[in-house]
Design an enzyme around this catalytic site. Structure first.
Site, mmCIF file in Angstrom:
data_model
loop_
_atom_site.group_PDB
_atom_site.id
_atom_site.type_symbol
_atom_site.label_atom_id
_atom_site.label_comp_id
_atom_site.label_asym_id
_atom_site.label_seq_id
_atom_site.Cartn_x
_atom_site.Cartn_y
_atom_site.Cartn_z
ATOM 1 N N ARG A 99 -25.458 -120.831 -59.956
ATOM 2 C CA ARG A 99 -25.281 -121.605 -58.736
ATOM 3 C C ARG A 99 -25.336 -123.095 -58.986
ATOM 4 O O ARG A 99 -25.188 -123.881 -58.056
ATOM 5 C CB ARG A 99 -26.449 -121.259 -57.826
ATOM 6 C CG ARG A 99 -26.089 -120.615 -56.538
ATOM 7 C CD ARG A 99 -27.448 -120.296 -55.924
ATOM 8 N NE ARG A 99 -27.377 -120.076 -54.543
ATOM 9 C CZ ARG A 99 -27.317 -118.868 -53.995
ATOM 10 N NH1 ARG A 99 -27.275 -117.795 -54.729
ATOM 11 N NH2 ARG A 99 -27.298 -118.755 -52.704
ATOM 12 N N ARG A 133 -25.511 -110.825 -39.441
ATOM 13 C CA ARG A 133 -25.933 -109.983 -40.578
ATOM 14 C C ARG A 133 -27.288 -109.321 -40.316
ATOM 15 O O ARG A 133 -28.224 -109.945 -39.841
ATOM 16 C CB ARG A 133 -26.053 -110.820 -41.855
ATOM 17 C CG ARG A 133 -26.726 -110.011 -42.982
ATOM 18 C CD ARG A 133 -26.602 -110.613 -44.329
ATOM 19 N NE ARG A 133 -26.931 -112.010 -44.364
ATOM 20 C CZ ARG A 133 -26.608 -112.805 -45.383
ATOM 21 N NH1 ARG A 133 -25.933 -112.320 -46.397
ATOM 22 N NH2 ARG A 133 -26.950 -114.067 -45.359
HETATM 23 P P1 AP5 Z 1 -28.627 -115.369 -51.682
HETATM 24 O O1 AP5 Z 1 -29.313 -114.166 -51.214
HETATM 25 O O2 AP5 Z 1 -27.787 -115.307 -52.905
HETATM 26 O O3 AP5 Z 1 -27.767 -115.948 -50.466
HETATM 27 P P2 AP5 Z 1 -26.340 -116.649 -50.357
HETATM 28 O O4 AP5 Z 1 -25.643 -117.041 -51.591
HETATM 29 O O5 AP5 Z 1 -26.594 -117.710 -49.358
HETATM 30 O O6 AP5 Z 1 -25.385 -115.561 -49.890
HETATM 31 P P3 AP5 Z 1 -25.627 -114.493 -48.786
HETATM 32 O O7 AP5 Z 1 -26.434 -113.367 -49.337
HETATM 33 O O8 AP5 Z 1 -26.130 -115.182 -47.551
HETATM 34 O O9 AP5 Z 1 -24.142 -114.022 -48.447
HETATM 35 P P4 AP5 Z 1 -23.168 -112.997 -49.190
HETATM 36 O O10 AP5 Z 1 -22.058 -113.776 -49.773
HETATM 37 O O11 AP5 Z 1 -23.936 -112.077 -50.085
HETATM 38 O O12 AP5 Z 1 -22.597 -112.207 -47.942
HETATM 39 P P5 AP5 Z 1 -22.873 -110.705 -47.402
HETATM 40 O O13 AP5 Z 1 -22.159 -109.731 -48.247
HETATM 41 O O14 AP5 Z 1 -24.325 -110.484 -47.163
HETATM 42 O O15 AP5 Z 1 -29.684 -116.540 -51.906
HETATM 43 C C1 AP5 Z 1 -30.713 -116.778 -50.970
HETATM 44 C C2 AP5 Z 1 -31.578 -117.925 -51.451
HETATM 45 O O16 AP5 Z 1 -32.232 -117.572 -52.692
HETATM 46 C C3 AP5 Z 1 -30.853 -119.229 -51.766
HETATM 47 O O17 AP5 Z 1 -30.663 -120.040 -50.621
HETATM 48 C C4 AP5 Z 1 -31.800 -119.880 -52.776
HETATM 49 O O18 AP5 Z 1 -32.900 -120.456 -52.141
HETATM 50 C C5 AP5 Z 1 -32.280 -118.679 -53.593
HETATM 51 N N1 AP5 Z 1 -31.425 -118.398 -54.770
HETATM 52 C C6 AP5 Z 1 -30.710 -117.260 -55.010
HETATM 53 N N2 AP5 Z 1 -30.041 -117.337 -56.159
HETATM 54 C C7 AP5 Z 1 -30.336 -118.560 -56.683
HETATM 55 C C8 AP5 Z 1 -29.923 -119.242 -57.849
HETATM 56 N N3 AP5 Z 1 -29.071 -118.684 -58.734
HETATM 57 N N4 AP5 Z 1 -30.394 -120.499 -58.061
HETATM 58 C C9 AP5 Z 1 -31.251 -121.078 -57.199
HETATM 59 N N5 AP5 Z 1 -31.684 -120.487 -56.061
HETATM 60 C C10 AP5 Z 1 -31.216 -119.227 -55.805
HETATM 61 O O19 AP5 Z 1 -22.106 -110.769 -46.000
HETATM 62 C C11 AP5 Z 1 -22.566 -111.555 -44.921
HETATM 63 C C12 AP5 Z 1 -22.324 -110.826 -43.575
HETATM 64 O O20 AP5 Z 1 -20.925 -110.694 -43.367
HETATM 65 C C13 AP5 Z 1 -22.879 -109.392 -43.521
HETATM 66 O O21 AP5 Z 1 -23.341 -109.130 -42.229
HETATM 67 C C14 AP5 Z 1 -21.670 -108.512 -43.839
HETATM 68 O O22 AP5 Z 1 -21.776 -107.241 -43.226
HETATM 69 C C15 AP5 Z 1 -20.540 -109.330 -43.257
HETATM 70 N N6 AP5 Z 1 -19.286 -109.180 -44.016
HETATM 71 C C16 AP5 Z 1 -19.133 -109.222 -45.363
HETATM 72 N N7 AP5 Z 1 -17.843 -109.088 -45.707
HETATM 73 C C17 AP5 Z 1 -17.150 -108.971 -44.528
HETATM 74 C C18 AP5 Z 1 -15.775 -108.812 -44.205
HETATM 75 N N8 AP5 Z 1 -14.821 -108.747 -45.159
HETATM 76 N N9 AP5 Z 1 -15.430 -108.728 -42.896
HETATM 77 C C19 AP5 Z 1 -16.362 -108.793 -41.933
HETATM 78 N N10 AP5 Z 1 -17.688 -108.935 -42.171
HETATM 79 C C20 AP5 Z 1 -18.078 -109.027 -43.451
HETATM 80 MG MG MG Z 2 -25.973 -111.883 -50.650
#
Ligand code: AP5
Ligand code: MG
Length: 216
Positions: A99, A133
């Site tokens: 990231r 979500r």
């Molecule tokens: P992390 O958990 O990685 O969160 P993020 O990157 O913000 O991503 P999300 O999990 O929020 O989204 P996603 O892309 O996985 O989407 P999802 O599939 O769930 O990180 C959280 C925190 O941890 C960070 O802020 C940081 O503090 C820390 N951290 C983690 N890794 C780190 C690193 N490497 N370095 C430093 N800090 C770190 O989908 C979202 C929603 O949309 C769901 O409800 C789903 O059902 C829906 N959805 C998905 N696809 C579709 C579609 N095609 N159509 C309709 N709805 C859909």
């Molecule tokens: Mg995620």
């Protein structure tokens, strides 16, 4: 020859890159089922540490709740230890890691990646996806309120909303993404590893686009 053929015996090593809420977790689950790869989400790992109230989890929580990144050194120690486990030998998908440029450079020291899949999703859709979500604490399945109205998972777990999915925190996560993570698009593009996928449409439509990229 497609990537899957290239690495069949060895296992592919992929990265899913994209803004918060782009669908990385959703796509990783579908890809793992299809390709037999291991799903490694640093966000999920940190949330598990927090649930178990480990020192690492409690330290990370202060950053997560504000939508800030956990320091590179903490993340790198955690990921290095994970990738040394035998279960990673058959290939994996890294979700939410790397990231930062520091994390990407460190990863390149010990892993040769096959591809980085960048999920491109417009801002308005991201906000809708994150605000609806819900996640199951027992089996980890991710739902969206527009497709699933029940409050319990099919496994019986009581669905919850992530504490960092509040609008104010989401805005900061998006700003942090722009500043720290977006530069990885150019970084991996220069290395010839970047594959951009349109992340709009249903999860199955996006999965089909990813499958088409990875097969001959
Ligand atoms: P992390 O958990 O990685 O969160 P993020 O990157 O913000 O991503 P999300 O999990 O929020 O989204 P996603 O892309 O996985 O989407 P999802 O599939 O769930 O990180 C959280 C925190 O941890 C960070 O802020 C940081 O503090 C820390 N951290 C983690 N890794 C780190 C690193 N490497 N370095 C430093 N800090 C770190 O989908 C979202 C929603 O949309 C769901 O409800 C789903 O059902 C829906 N959805 C998905 N696809 C579709 C579609 N095609 N159509 C309709 N709805 C859909
Ligand atoms: Mg995620």
């Amino acid at each position: 020859q497609g990537l899957f053929e290239l690495r069949k015996g060895d296992g592919m090593r992929l990265v899913l890159l994209g803004p918060p809420g782009a669908g990385k977790g959703t796509q990783a689950a579908l890809m793992c089922r299809r390709l037999g790869l291991l799903h490694i989400s640093t966000g999920d790992m940190l949330r598990q540490e927090l649930q178990a109230k480990t020192e690492l989890g409690l330290k990370a929580h202060a950053y997560i709740e504000k939508g800030e990144l956990v320091p590179d050194s903490i993340i790198l120690d955690m990921v290095r230890a994970k990738l040394e486990e035998p279960e990673c030998e058959n290939g994996y998908i890294l979700d939410g890691f790397p990231r930062t440029l520091v994390q990407a450079d460190a990863l390149a020291q010990f892993v040769e990646l096959d591809a980085v899949i960048y999920l491109e999703v417009p801002f308005e859709i991201i906000i809708k996806r994150i605000s609806g979500r819900r996640r199951c604490p027992k089996c980890g399945v991710i739902y969206h309120t527009s497709h699933y109205e029940k409050s319990t998972c099919s496994c019986g777990g009581l669905l919850y909303q992530r504490e960092d999915d509040k609008l104010e925190t989401v805005k900061n996560r998006l700003a942090v993404y722009e500043a720290e993570t977006r530069p990885l698009i150019a970084y991996y593009s220069q290395k010839g590893l970047l594959r951009t996928v349109d992340g709009e449409g249903t999860p199955e439509e996006v999965d089909a686009r990813i499958a088409a990229l990875l097969e001959p």
